[in-house]
Design an enzyme around this catalytic site. Structure first.
Site: not given
Length: 323
Positions: A66, A68, A70-71, A144, A215, A274
């Site tokens: 996805h 976000h 941090d990914h 999510h 997530d 995570h």
């Protein structure tokens, strides 16, 4: 690793922001045929790769669960570095459709040109593409704050062993015929008998499957898929007590909820990752030990709490070992 093992290496295991000991999300996965793939690419992932034996020249595909940060914030830099290291082989990028908009925007606004072909496969189109030669890949929708997915990797080809006991009982001694049958080829004996390969090979073992989730606040969405998996890699951002205190808005899972689903599915190996940066080594409610105890309290399989640079090997028999 032997050529027929599957393995994965954590490049980042923190959620949201990095800590002094953990980078944000990234996982390198190697199938039985060699080469490697990347699942998620948080900021700093390419720096983590520099501390491993992984080469950007051998990278086959990148899967983004996805969008976000941090990914995926490390993705533009990694793509650029691969080009600066003279990569010329095509590279496939898999993820939600807005991922391609993101990459095109970065390339257009920064003047990034790549000396290798970059192909994009939306998650919905995975079934129509053989992204990896040795692993079949499909995506499972999760829950999510934005579209998020788990990727399921299943080996395509499973070797079959020769039924040597039956061959001996039939008076067929080891020799060239055995070699041909093992390669799946029919063989003709000196006495004229024809041996059909499929009749002298044992039933194949179960194809190995690894699920790597993005997530997700509803582990139950992976229940059916996990029933047939050997390994489930899933986020465990919080302990249950902290998750209840934080509330549903972040849409993450607790170690308890993931482990409870894994127990129901009967998946033999659960790898948690995570983690919120609030959890540190040591004891107490804000410790990694608390997360582990919560998972072990409801799950009787093999449970692992990943750390950066932890390497796991999934052997042909389905045993997962750290090493």
């Amino acid at each position: 690793m032997t050529r027929r093992d599957m393995e994965f290496l954590f490049l980042g295991t923190s959620s949201g922001t990095p800590s002094k000991t953990r980078n944000v999300t990234g996982l390198a996965l190697r199938g039985p045929g060699g080469g490697w793939s990347l699942v998620d690419c948080g900021e700093g992932t390419q720096h983590r790769i520099l501390h491993t034996t992984l080469s950007l020249h051998d990278l086959r595909a990148i899967f983004i669960t996805h969008l976000h940060g941090d990914h995926c914030y490390g993705l533009p830099g990694l793509l650029a570095s691969a080009g600066m290291h003279n990569r010329t082989a095509p590279l496939t990028l898999v993820g939600p459709p807005p991922l391609w908009t993101f990459i095109e925007g970065v390339m257009a606004t920064t003047g990034l040109g790549l000396p290798y072909p970059l192909a994009f496969v939306p998650v919905a189109d995975l079934a129509a593409h053989a992204v990896l030669p040795d692993l079949a890949v499909d995506a499972i929708a999760l829950s999510h704050r934005m579209p998020s997915y788990a990727f399921r990797f299943t080996e395509r080809a499973v070797e079959r062993r020769l039924d040597t006991a039956r061959l001996r009982a039939a008076g067929i001694a080891p020799g060239p015929a055995w070699g041909a049958l093992q390669r799946g080829l029919d063989a003709v004996l000196d006495d004229g008998r024809v041996l059909r390969a499929h009749e002298w090979l044992l039933a194949p073992r179960k194809a190995r499957t690894i699920i790597v989730g993005g997530d997700n606040d509803d582990p139950g969405l992976l229940l059916e898929a996990a029933r047939a998996a050997d390994v489930l890699v899933h986020e465990a951002t919080y302990t249950e007590a902290v998750l209840r205190k934080v509330g549903p808005a972040p849409m993450h899972s607790s170690a308890l909820r993931v482990a409870r689903m894994a127990a129901q599915a009967g998946v033999p190996n659960l790898v948690l990752t995570h983690f919120s940066p609030r959890y540190q080594e040591g004891e107490g409610p804000s410790s990694m030990a608390a997360l582990e105890a919560e998972a072990r309290g409801v799950y009787g399989g093999h449970v692992f709490l990943a750390r950066d640079f932890d390497r796991y090997v999934l052997e042909r028999g389905g045993r997962l070992r750290a090493g």
